[in-house]
Design a protein around this motif. Structure first.
Motif, PDB file in Angstrom:
ATOM      1  N   THR A   1       0.820  -1.205   0.000  1.00 53.51           N
ATOM      2  CA  THR A   1       0.000   0.000   0.000  1.00 53.51           C
ATOM      3  C   THR A   1       0.853   1.253   0.000  1.00 53.51           C
ATOM      4  O   THR A   1       0.322   2.358  -0.005  1.00 53.51           O
ATOM      5  CB  THR A   1      -0.907   0.046   1.245  1.00 53.51           C
ATOM      6  OG1 THR A   1      -0.109  -0.210   2.407  1.00 53.51           O
ATOM      7  CG2 THR A   1      -1.996  -0.991   1.154  1.00 53.51           C
ATOM      8  N   GLY A   2       2.169   1.090   0.001  1.00 56.72           N
ATOM      9  CA  GLY A   2       3.041   2.253   0.042  1.00 56.72           C
ATOM     10  C   GLY A   2       2.705   3.091   1.253  1.00 56.72           C
ATOM     11  O   GLY A   2       2.249   2.568   2.272  1.00 56.72           O
ATOM     12  N   HIS A   3       2.881   4.404   1.112  1.00 57.97           N
ATOM     13  CA  HIS A   3       2.550   5.263   2.247  1.00 57.97           C
ATOM     14  C   HIS A   3       1.152   5.852   2.059  1.00 57.97           C
ATOM     15  O   HIS A   3       0.905   7.027   2.327  1.00 57.97           O
ATOM     16  CB  HIS A   3       3.617   6.333   2.425  1.00 57.97           C
ATOM     17  CG  HIS A   3       3.644   6.876   3.830  1.00 57.97           C
ATOM     18  ND1 HIS A   3       4.123   6.141   4.883  1.00 57.97           N
ATOM     19  CD2 HIS A   3       3.204   8.027   4.362  1.00 57.97           C
ATOM     20  CE1 HIS A   3       3.994   6.845   5.991  1.00 57.97           C
ATOM     21  NE2 HIS A   3       3.441   7.992   5.707  1.00 57.97           N
TER      22      HIS A   3
ATOM     23  N   PHE B   1       9.621   1.596  -1.161  1.00 59.60           N
ATOM     24  CA  PHE B   1       8.602   2.553  -1.591  1.00 59.60           C
ATOM     25  C   PHE B   1       7.209   1.938  -1.605  1.00 59.60           C
ATOM     26  O   PHE B   1       6.210   2.610  -1.422  1.00 59.60           O
ATOM     27  CB  PHE B   1       8.914   3.101  -2.982  1.00 59.60           C
ATOM     28  CG  PHE B   1      10.016   4.108  -2.976  1.00 59.60           C
ATOM     29  CD1 PHE B   1       9.837   5.346  -2.373  1.00 59.60           C
ATOM     30  CD2 PHE B   1      11.231   3.825  -3.557  1.00 59.60           C
ATOM     31  CE1 PHE B   1      10.848   6.280  -2.362  1.00 59.60           C
ATOM     32  CE2 PHE B   1      12.248   4.756  -3.556  1.00 59.60           C
ATOM     33  CZ  PHE B   1      12.062   5.986  -2.955  1.00 59.60           C
TER      34      PHE B   1
ATOM     35  N   HIS C   1       2.810   5.446  -2.505  1.00 61.07           N
ATOM     36  CA  HIS C   1       3.357   4.664  -3.615  1.00 61.07           C
ATOM     37  C   HIS C   1       2.750   3.270  -3.623  1.00 61.07           C
ATOM     38  O   HIS C   1       3.433   2.269  -3.848  1.00 61.07           O
ATOM     39  CB  HIS C   1       4.880   4.627  -3.545  1.00 61.07           C
ATOM     40  CG  HIS C   1       5.501   4.355  -4.884  1.00 61.07           C
ATOM     41  ND1 HIS C   1       5.487   5.278  -5.896  1.00 61.07           N
ATOM     42  CD2 HIS C   1       6.089   3.260  -5.399  1.00 61.07           C
ATOM     43  CE1 HIS C   1       6.069   4.754  -6.956  1.00 61.07           C
ATOM     44  NE2 HIS C   1       6.447   3.526  -6.690  1.00 61.07           N
TER      45      HIS C   1
ATOM     46  N   LEU D   1       7.694   9.157  -9.368  1.00 57.94           N
ATOM     47  CA  LEU D   1       8.684   8.273  -8.745  1.00 57.94           C
ATOM     48  C   LEU D   1       8.763   6.931  -9.472  1.00 57.94           C
ATOM     49  O   LEU D   1       9.850   6.390  -9.697  1.00 57.94           O
ATOM     50  CB  LEU D   1       8.296   8.074  -7.280  1.00 57.94           C
ATOM     51  CG  LEU D   1       9.203   7.227  -6.417  1.00 57.94           C
ATOM     52  CD1 LEU D   1      10.595   7.842  -6.335  1.00 57.94           C
ATOM     53  CD2 LEU D   1       8.607   7.106  -5.010  1.00 57.94           C
ATOM     54  N   GLU D   2       7.614   6.396  -9.849  1.00 59.78           N
ATOM     55  CA  GLU D   2       7.618   5.128 -10.578  1.00 59.78           C
ATOM     56  C   GLU D   2       8.345   5.293 -11.910  1.00 59.78           C
ATOM     57  O   GLU D   2       9.044   4.379 -12.356  1.00 59.78           O
ATOM     58  CB  GLU D   2       6.187   4.619 -10.792  1.00 59.78           C
ATOM     59  CG  GLU D   2       6.100   3.225 -11.378  1.00 59.78           C
ATOM     60  CD  GLU D   2       6.716   2.138 -10.508  1.00 59.78           C
ATOM     61  OE1 GLU D   2       6.583   2.201  -9.261  1.00 59.78           O
ATOM     62  OE2 GLU D   2       7.352   1.219 -11.054  1.00 59.78           O
TER      63      GLU D   2
ATOM     64  N   ILE E   1      11.970   5.040 -11.034  1.00 57.27           N
ATOM     65  CA  ILE E   1      12.319   3.654 -10.698  1.00 57.27           C
ATOM     66  C   ILE E   1      12.476   2.821 -11.966  1.00 57.27           C
ATOM     67  O   ILE E   1      13.349   1.968 -12.066  1.00 57.27           O
ATOM     68  CB  ILE E   1      11.249   3.045  -9.754  1.00 57.27           C
ATOM     69  CG1 ILE E   1      11.351   3.690  -8.362  1.00 57.27           C
ATOM     70  CG2 ILE E   1      11.394   1.527  -9.656  1.00 57.27           C
ATOM     71  CD1 ILE E   1      10.253   3.286  -7.393  1.00 57.27           C
TER      72      ILE E   1
ATOM     73  N   VAL F   1      15.744   9.016  -5.183  1.00 57.02           N
ATOM     74  CA  VAL F   1      15.183   7.691  -4.917  1.00 57.02           C
ATOM     75  C   VAL F   1      15.948   6.986  -3.801  1.00 57.02           C
ATOM     76  O   VAL F   1      15.398   6.169  -3.079  1.00 57.02           O
ATOM     77  CB  VAL F   1      15.246   6.826  -6.197  1.00 57.02           C
ATOM     78  CG1 VAL F   1      14.735   5.423  -5.920  1.00 57.02           C
ATOM     79  CG2 VAL F   1      14.410   7.456  -7.289  1.00 57.02           C
TER      80      VAL F   1
END
Lengths: 269, 269
Positions: free
Chosen positions: A55-57, A118, B57, B127-128, B131, B250
Motif C-alpha cells: 500500500t506504500g505510504h 517505496f 506509492h 517516482l515510478e 524507478i 530515490v
C-alpha cells in the motif's frame, strides 16, 4: 525526547512500544514479535484488519476509519480498516493513552530491500512513526511462503532497548531485513545502504471469460551478481545470510542536485 | 539514455511523454496540462479511472488491473483501475508502443510540499517513472477548491523540453509546486529543499447512528513563521508566491547514519 533523557537503569520495563504491520492483525509475524517484545516493554498493537501489503505510504481519506478493540495481545490491541500509516496516525492521535517511545512495524513476511521500501506497507508504518516524531524500526524476513521469524524476533527484542536508550539519528528509521533461516545459521549483522533490485516480467496479461484483457502484477526479482556482491548493500548482506540494517531518512531532497538545477533554470523563470 | 544522446535540434516534436495524475482521467488539471504538452510532444495519457489521492506509492496486487481505452486526449489514453504507480508501470510494460522520454504527473489539485510527498499519488507517479529509468516531473498547484492551472501548465511546457534535452540528475525527479494565482502574479522560480510541514487535529471523531465511533482523517496544516521564512524550502517559496522546484532522490539511505550505527551494533550481532 533525546537519547540522553533516558538512562537504561530507569528500567526498560517502562518502554512503551506501538507495534503495527501490513500483513494484518492476525498475521503470525506480528504475534511472534509481540511475544518477544512484551517481555521487555508495554506493547500496544494497532494493525490493519486485513492484509495491506504494497500500500506504500497510502492513507485513507475517502472513507472514515474504524478501530475495533481486539481480545488478542492481552486485549491491548486494535484492528483498523486502514493502511499501516493510518494505524500509526490513528494510534498516536486517538487510541493510545500515552505517546510511544518507539514504533515498530513487522515482522513482515517477505523482504523489503532496495526500492521495495517505496511499496512496503511495513516500512510505511515505521515512516509514519518518524514523521510523527518517534524513533521507528521496520522488520522483515526474506521468505514469503514458509518464513522463519525466530531470529528476526529475538534480534528486534535486543535492538529495541538500545534504540530506546541511545536513540537513532534524527528523522531516520531503521529498516531491518533478516534471512529466513535457523537462528544458528545467521552469519552476523551489517549496516547497509539500499541496493538496486530489478524486477522483470512485471505483468501477466490474461483474457477474461468475456474476452477482455486484464493484467496481474507479478514480477520476478533479479538481483544480478553485481548487485549481490555490491559493497554495503542490503541485497548483498542478505545474500551472505546476514541481517541488514539500513538507515532510511525522511528528507528526500537531493541537495547536490540543487546546485546543478540553479543553472538549469536560469532561463526558465 | 543520457542527455547527451539527444540534440535539441533533432526536434522536440519527437519527444514522447507519458502523462498521469492521481485526480483521475477526467480531472481538469490533467486536461489543461495535456493541452499545452501536445503542442510540443507525442503525449499518451494513462491515468486512474477515479480519484486516487493520498495513495502514496501503493500498487495493486490483490485484484487484476484493467486498462480501458479512452476517447479523451485524441484517443491516446487509457483509464486504469489502479494507483498512479500502477498506471506508469502498466503503461511502460504493456500499453505504450515505445518507451517514453519523460514521465509527467499532474497537474495535481492541491500542493505537495514537505512530507506531503510521501502520501502524494502525484509524486508517486513520477517516482515510478524514475524507478523504471525515465526522467520524471510531478506538478501541483497550491489550491484545492478553485485552482488556477495556467502558470503550472505553461511552466511545465517550457520545462519538459529542457529536461528532455539536458536530463535531470540520475535517480532524481523534479517536484514542482506552483502558486494558484494569475500567471502575471507569479514572483519567479526557486530551487528548493523539502520543508517541514506540520499537521494538527489529524482526526475528527464522530459517532454513527448505531453509537459506534468512527474517525475522519482531516488535519490543518500549520506552516509556522519559522518554516515559511526558512531558507530554500518549498514551503517558503510558495509563501513568497514563487514556483518551487525540488529535486527528490530515490536513494533514501542516510549515509551519515551508517557510520554512527556501526558503533551502535558492535555488541548486537
Amino acid at each position: 525526547m533525546s537519547a540522553s533523557d533516558f538512562c537504561f537503569s530507569v528500567g526498560v520495563r517502562e518502554m512503551k512500544i506501538l507495534l503495527t504491520n501490513d500483513d494484518s492483525i492476525q498475521a503470525k509475524g506480528l504475534a511472534v514479535l509481540w511475544s518477544e517484545l512484551k517481555e521487555i516493554a508495554e506493547v500496544v498493537v494497532v494493525a490493519p484488519d486485513r492484509e495491506r501489503s504494497a500500500t506504500g505510504h497510502g492513507i485513507t481519506m475517502d472513507i472514515p476509519l474504524r478501530a475495533e478493540k481486539s481480545y488478542l495481545f492481552d486485549g491491548k490491541a486494535w484492528a483498523v480498516n486502514g493502511t499501516p500509516a493510518d494505524c500509526v496516525k490513528l494510534a498516536v492521535n486517538c487510541l493510545l493513552e500515552e505517546e510511544p517511545d518507539l514504533v515498530i512495524a513487522g515482522i513482515n513476511r517477505g523482504s523489503n530491500l532496495g526500492v521495495d521500501i517505496f511499496y512496503s506497507g511495513t516500512v510505511s508504518g515505521a515512516l509514519e512513526g518518524i514523521i510523527l516524531g518517534f524513533p521507528a524500526i521496520a522488520v522483515s524476513v526474506t521468505e514469503y511462503l514458509n518464513p522463519d521469524y525466530r531470529y528476526a524476533a529475538s534480534f528486534t527484542r535486543k535492538l529495541a532497548p538500545k534504540v530506546f536508550e541511545k536513540g537513532i539519528c534524527k528523522d531516520t528509521l531503521l529498516n531491518i531485513n533478516v534471512p529466513s533461516i535457523a537462528p544458528e545459521e545467521i552469519q552476523g549483522v551489517e549496516i547497509t545502504r539500499l541496493g538496486r533490485r530489478k524486477y522483470i516480467n512485471s505483468f501477466e496479461e490474461r483474457v477474461d471469460p468475456r474476452g477482455k484483457a486484464y493484467y496481474w502484477l507479478g514480477g520476478d526479482v533479479v538481483d544480478s551478481i553485481d548487485e549481490s556482491s555490491a559493497r554495503d548493500t542490503d541485497v548483498a548482506s542478505i545474500s551472505k545470510r546476514k541481517v541488514s540494517v539500513t538507515p532510511i531518512q525522511v528528507d528526500l531532497t537531493n541537495y547536490r542536485a540543487m546546485e546543478t538545477l540553479r543553472d538549469f533554470f536560469d532561463d526558465l523563470s
